[in-house]
Design a protein around this motif. Sequence first.
Motif, PDB file in Angstrom:
ATOM      1  N   GLY A  12     -66.034  23.505  52.069  1.00 27.07           N
ATOM      2  CA  GLY A  12     -64.772  23.846  51.419  1.00 27.07           C
ATOM      3  C   GLY A  12     -64.953  23.731  49.916  1.00 27.07           C
ATOM      4  N   ARG A  13     -63.890  23.261  49.237  1.00 25.46           N
ATOM      5  CA  ARG A  13     -63.910  23.193  47.761  1.00 25.46           C
ATOM      6  C   ARG A  13     -65.153  22.482  47.229  1.00 25.46           C
ATOM      7  N   ILE A  14     -65.390  21.264  47.718  1.00 27.72           N
ATOM      8  CA  ILE A  14     -66.513  20.510  47.135  1.00 27.72           C
ATOM      9  C   ILE A  14     -67.817  20.754  47.888  1.00 27.72           C
ATOM     10  N   GLY A  15     -67.720  21.093  49.175  1.00 25.28           N
ATOM     11  CA  GLY A  15     -68.931  21.319  49.958  1.00 25.28           C
ATOM     12  C   GLY A  15     -69.746  22.496  49.446  1.00 25.28           C
ATOM     13  N   THR A  41     -73.092  23.492  58.253  1.00 25.79           N
ATOM     14  CA  THR A  41     -72.132  23.901  59.278  1.00 25.79           C
ATOM     15  C   THR A  41     -70.712  23.657  58.783  1.00 25.79           C
ATOM     16  N   ASP A  42     -69.766  24.348  59.411  1.00 21.15           N
ATOM     17  CA  ASP A  42     -68.347  24.163  59.116  1.00 21.15           C
ATOM     18  C   ASP A  42     -67.587  24.747  60.304  1.00 21.15           C
ATOM     19  N   VAL A  43     -66.416  24.176  60.602  1.00 12.55           N
ATOM     20  CA  VAL A  43     -65.625  24.761  61.694  1.00 12.55           C
ATOM     21  C   VAL A  43     -65.196  26.191  61.343  1.00 12.55           C
ATOM     22  N   ALA A  77     -68.913  16.614  53.601  1.00 11.35           N
ATOM     23  CA  ALA A  77     -67.949  17.095  52.600  1.00 11.35           C
ATOM     24  C   ALA A  77     -66.733  17.701  53.284  1.00 11.35           C
ATOM     25  N   THR A  78     -66.367  17.110  54.412  1.00  9.08           N
ATOM     26  CA  THR A  78     -65.161  17.543  55.132  1.00  9.08           C
ATOM     27  C   THR A  78     -63.963  16.745  54.622  1.00  9.08           C
ATOM     28  N   GLY A  79     -62.767  17.067  55.145  1.00 12.86           N
ATOM     29  CA  GLY A  79     -61.569  16.336  54.747  1.00 12.86           C
ATOM     30  C   GLY A  79     -61.686  14.853  55.082  1.00 12.86           C
ATOM     31  N   THR A  80     -60.948  14.043  54.318  1.00  8.05           N
ATOM     32  CA  THR A  80     -61.101  12.587  54.380  1.00  8.05           C
ATOM     33  C   THR A  80     -60.934  12.006  55.789  1.00  8.05           C
ATOM     34  N   GLY A  81     -59.979  12.512  56.560  1.00  3.91           N
ATOM     35  CA  GLY A  81     -59.709  11.949  57.883  1.00  3.91           C
ATOM     36  C   GLY A  81     -60.890  12.043  58.843  1.00  3.91           C
ATOM     37  N   THR A  82     -61.805  12.964  58.573  1.00  3.86           N
ATOM     38  CA  THR A  82     -62.966  13.142  59.467  1.00  3.86           C
ATOM     39  C   THR A  82     -64.146  12.253  59.063  1.00  3.86           C
ATOM     40  N   HIS A  83     -64.079  11.609  57.898  1.00  2.00           N
ATOM     41  CA  HIS A  83     -65.248  10.869  57.390  1.00  2.00           C
ATOM     42  C   HIS A  83     -65.754   9.772  58.342  1.00  2.00           C
ATOM     43  N   PRO A  84     -64.866   8.884  58.857  1.00  2.65           N
ATOM     44  CA  PRO A  84     -65.410   7.780  59.678  1.00  2.65           C
ATOM     45  C   PRO A  84     -66.255   8.258  60.857  1.00  2.65           C
ATOM     46  N   CYS A  99     -71.601  10.664  51.859  1.00 10.57           N
ATOM     47  CA  CYS A  99     -70.256  11.091  52.249  1.00 10.57           C
ATOM     48  C   CYS A  99     -69.363  11.129  51.022  1.00 10.57           C
ATOM     49  N   GLU A 100     -68.591  12.202  50.919  1.00 12.21           N
ATOM     50  CA  GLU A 100     -67.627  12.294  49.829  1.00 12.21           C
ATOM     51  C   GLU A 100     -66.642  11.121  49.891  1.00 12.21           C
ATOM     52  N   LYS A 101     -66.091  10.762  48.740  1.00  9.89           N
ATOM     53  CA  LYS A 101     -65.063   9.725  48.702  1.00  9.89           C
ATOM     54  C   LYS A 101     -63.786  10.297  49.308  1.00  9.89           C
ATOM     55  N   PRO A 102     -62.854   9.515  49.770  1.00 12.24           N
ATOM     56  CA  PRO A 102     -63.040   8.103  50.094  1.00 12.24           C
ATOM     57  C   PRO A 102     -63.659   7.951  51.490  1.00 12.24           C
ATOM     58  N   HIS A 128     -68.915   8.854  44.506  1.00 12.78           N
ATOM     59  CA  HIS A 128     -68.177   8.585  43.258  1.00 12.78           C
ATOM     60  C   HIS A 128     -69.048   9.059  42.100  1.00 12.78           C
ATOM     61  N   GLN A 129     -68.963  10.360  41.825  1.00 12.74           N
ATOM     62  CA  GLN A 129     -69.916  11.002  40.912  1.00 12.74           C
ATOM     63  C   GLN A 129     -69.792  10.542  39.456  1.00 12.74           C
ATOM     64  N   ARG A 130     -68.641   9.914  39.117  1.00 11.71           N
ATOM     65  CA  ARG A 130     -68.505   9.487  37.711  1.00 11.71           C
ATOM     66  C   ARG A 130     -69.575   8.462  37.336  1.00 11.71           C
ATOM     67  N   ALA A 291     -72.953  15.584  36.547  1.00 11.31           N
ATOM     68  CA  ALA A 291     -72.889  14.341  37.339  1.00 11.31           C
ATOM     69  C   ALA A 291     -73.083  14.634  38.831  1.00 11.31           C
ATOM     70  N   TYR A 292     -72.448  15.712  39.325  1.00 16.25           N
ATOM     71  CA  TYR A 292     -72.618  16.061  40.746  1.00 16.25           C
ATOM     72  C   TYR A 292     -74.083  16.377  41.054  1.00 16.25           C
ATOM     73  N   ARG A 293     -74.753  17.044  40.118  1.00 19.14           N
ATOM     74  CA  ARG A 293     -76.174  17.369  40.343  1.00 19.14           C
ATOM     75  C   ARG A 293     -77.007  16.087  40.406  1.00 19.14           C
TER      76      ARG A 293
HETATM   77  N1  LIG Z   1     -65.911  13.565  44.394  1.00 13.08           N
HETATM   78  C1  LIG Z   1     -65.000  14.419  43.996  1.00 13.08           C
HETATM   79  O1  LIG Z   1     -64.800  14.658  42.818  1.00 13.08           O
HETATM   80  C2  LIG Z   1     -64.206  15.177  45.017  1.00 13.08           C
HETATM   81  C3  LIG Z   1     -63.514  16.336  44.647  1.00 13.08           C
HETATM   82  C4  LIG Z   1     -62.827  17.040  45.632  1.00 13.08           C
HETATM   83  C5  LIG Z   1     -62.810  16.590  46.947  1.00 13.08           C
HETATM   84  N2  LIG Z   1     -63.474  15.438  47.250  1.00 13.08           N
HETATM   85  C6  LIG Z   1     -63.454  14.939  48.636  1.00 13.08           C
HETATM   86  O2  LIG Z   1     -64.200  15.844  49.414  1.00 13.08           O
HETATM   87  C7  LIG Z   1     -63.620  15.951  50.702  1.00 13.08           C
HETATM   88  C8  LIG Z   1     -63.376  17.422  51.003  1.00 13.08           C
HETATM   89  O3  LIG Z   1     -62.446  17.915  50.072  1.00 13.08           O
HETATM   90  P1  LIG Z   1     -62.297  19.490  49.827  1.00 13.08           P
HETATM   91  O4  LIG Z   1     -61.312  19.640  48.742  1.00 13.08           O
HETATM   92  O5  LIG Z   1     -63.629  20.147  49.698  1.00 13.08           O
HETATM   93  O6  LIG Z   1     -61.617  19.932  51.225  1.00 13.08           O
HETATM   94  P2  LIG Z   1     -61.525  21.377  51.843  1.00 13.08           P
HETATM   95  O7  LIG Z   1     -60.378  21.325  52.791  1.00 13.08           O
HETATM   96  O8  LIG Z   1     -61.552  22.422  50.787  1.00 13.08           O
HETATM   97  O9  LIG Z   1     -62.894  21.545  52.663  1.00 13.08           O
HETATM   98  C9  LIG Z   1     -63.179  20.846  53.846  1.00 13.08           C
HETATM   99  C10 LIG Z   1     -64.076  21.723  54.706  1.00 13.08           C
HETATM  100  O10 LIG Z   1     -64.498  20.973  55.848  1.00 13.08           O
HETATM  101  C11 LIG Z   1     -64.370  21.781  57.007  1.00 13.08           C
HETATM  102  N3  LIG Z   1     -64.221  20.881  58.145  1.00 13.08           N
HETATM  103  C12 LIG Z   1     -63.195  20.039  58.396  1.00 13.08           C
HETATM  104  N4  LIG Z   1     -63.437  19.306  59.511  1.00 13.08           N
HETATM  105  C13 LIG Z   1     -64.646  19.689  59.959  1.00 13.08           C
HETATM  106  C14 LIG Z   1     -65.469  19.273  61.060  1.00 13.08           C
HETATM  107  N5  LIG Z   1     -65.073  18.315  61.900  1.00 13.08           N
HETATM  108  N6  LIG Z   1     -66.664  19.880  61.231  1.00 13.08           N
HETATM  109  C15 LIG Z   1     -67.062  20.854  60.376  1.00 13.08           C
HETATM  110  N7  LIG Z   1     -66.343  21.279  59.311  1.00 13.08           N
HETATM  111  C16 LIG Z   1     -65.147  20.700  59.108  1.00 13.08           C
HETATM  112  C17 LIG Z   1     -63.170  22.678  56.732  1.00 13.08           C
HETATM  113  O11 LIG Z   1     -63.202  23.864  57.520  1.00 13.08           O
HETATM  114  C18 LIG Z   1     -63.356  22.971  55.234  1.00 13.08           C
HETATM  115  O12 LIG Z   1     -64.163  24.112  54.995  1.00 13.08           O
HETATM  116  C19 LIG Z   1     -62.360  15.080  50.703  1.00 13.08           C
HETATM  117  O13 LIG Z   1     -62.645  13.855  51.322  1.00 13.08           O
HETATM  118  C20 LIG Z   1     -62.068  14.876  49.233  1.00 13.08           C
HETATM  119  O14 LIG Z   1     -61.469  13.619  48.964  1.00 13.08           O
HETATM  120  C21 LIG Z   1     -64.181  14.745  46.329  1.00 13.08           C
END
Ligand SMILES: NC(=O)c1ccc[n+]([C@@H]2O[C@H](COP(=O)([O-])OP(=O)(O)OC[C@H]3O[C@@H](n4cnc5c(N)ncnc54)[C@H](O)[C@@H]3O)[C@@H](O)[C@H]2O)c1
Length: 344
Positions: A12-15, A41-43, A77-84, A99-102, A128-130, A291-293
């Motif tokens: 997604g956005r950060i992935g 991979t991604d859903v 780099a999926t949504g936060t709820g899936t991290h654990p 794993c992306e924060k948090p 925590h890229q900062r 910083a991300y690099r």
């Molecule tokens: N470090 C940073 O500066 C920073 C910036 C933005 C986001 N984040 C973190 O990154 C994470 C993702 O944020 P985002 O904005 O990229 O979200 P997003 O919704 O844009 O992207 C998440 C992606 O994960 C995929 N996905 C979700 N569940 C999945 C699963 N079980 N298997 C495979 N793919 C799955 C979704 O289809 C989507 O493409 C969040 O935890 C957010 O807090 C961190």
Amino acid sequence: MKDVVLGLVGVGRIGVMHAKNIAALNGTLNPQGINVRLRLTDVAADHARAVAAGLGAEFLPSVEALLASGLDGLVIATGTGTHPDLIKAGVDSGVPVFCEKPVALNVADALPLLGYIRERNGVVQIGHQRRFDAGYLEARRAYQAGELGWIHSLRAVTCDMAPPPVEFLASSGGLFRDCSVHDFDILRWLTGREIVEVYAKGSNNGDPAIGAAGDVDTALALVTFDDGTVGTVSATRYNGAGHDVRLEIQGSRSSIMVGLDDQAALASAEPGVTFPSGDPHRTFAERFEAAYRSEMAAFVELILGRRENPCTPDDAVAASRVADAAQESLAAGVPVRVVQAVSR
Ligand SMILES: NC(=O)c1ccc[n+]([C@@H]2O[C@H](COP(=O)([O-])OP(=O)(O)OC[C@H]3O[C@@H](n4cnc5c(N)ncnc54)[C@H](O)[C@@H]3O)[C@@H](O)[C@H]2O)c1
């Protein structure tokens, strides 16, 4: 040449940005004889297939297939709820995990995971890229070298230009957990001190959908450190001037500001002052590009055993404890004590 195979889940956005940075790593790591290969991979399979094709990476249809393919490291780099669950899957497969924060939506969800990782000697780096940003590194160096004297005030600012999609906000845990958690982490990392109390206020003057989703679009937290030092942490989703991330540290001897360069997203009100005159950053991806690099290069070095973990899950959960207290204070309208049970 040694291959390091990274598996990425979530583009997604950060992935997508991590995928591009991983694909670009070979340029910097090649001199050390490392060839980084990316599988993802991604859903949202069609989207992920297109991202993979554009980067010369390999698409795999599921997390299970990704983990079974023989990885050297997993990037989440999926949504936060899936991290654990994904962190557990990575640890179970025996590879280092980024794993992306948090770590989780809240501290209660994260705590069982800390024991799980420890019992299995898991290696997990949190995003925590900062901690890799040149300005924050210099401010920390200056403070630790005694150049600032003792700190009397800290002001941390994180401003997005525009809100992310409301669906994202609804599952983000709230502005302090999603956004200010970066400031809470960097304040602990920079000062070496714990935040012991938070008093938060917020407002909703932008899209009413944000309020309806249970979040605020703007907030400020007054934080108190364990030595009595006070600071403020503010965040908004509506900063028209640009993506504005700064930290002002004022000390008894000198002061320093992170993010005060020619691209700072603010104008001087003083007559004749043209600084800053550059184009402000518009997104976190632009502001923290370098910083991300560095963060992803550090993960490869961690996999190779060439460096210490730059941000452990315990570190990240300590910052999340402050974010949880801030969310609680915001809801209750009173100052909230932060319980720091995790030692660094
Ligand atoms: N470090 C940073 O500066 C920073 C910036 C933005 C986001 N984040 C973190 O990154 C994470 C993702 O944020 P985002 O904005 O990229 O979200 P997003 O919704 O844009 O992207 C998440 C992606 O994960 C995929 N996905 C979700 N569940 C999945 C699963 N079980 N298997 C495979 N793919 C799955 C979704 O289809 C989507 O493409 C969040 O935890 C957010 O807090 C961190």
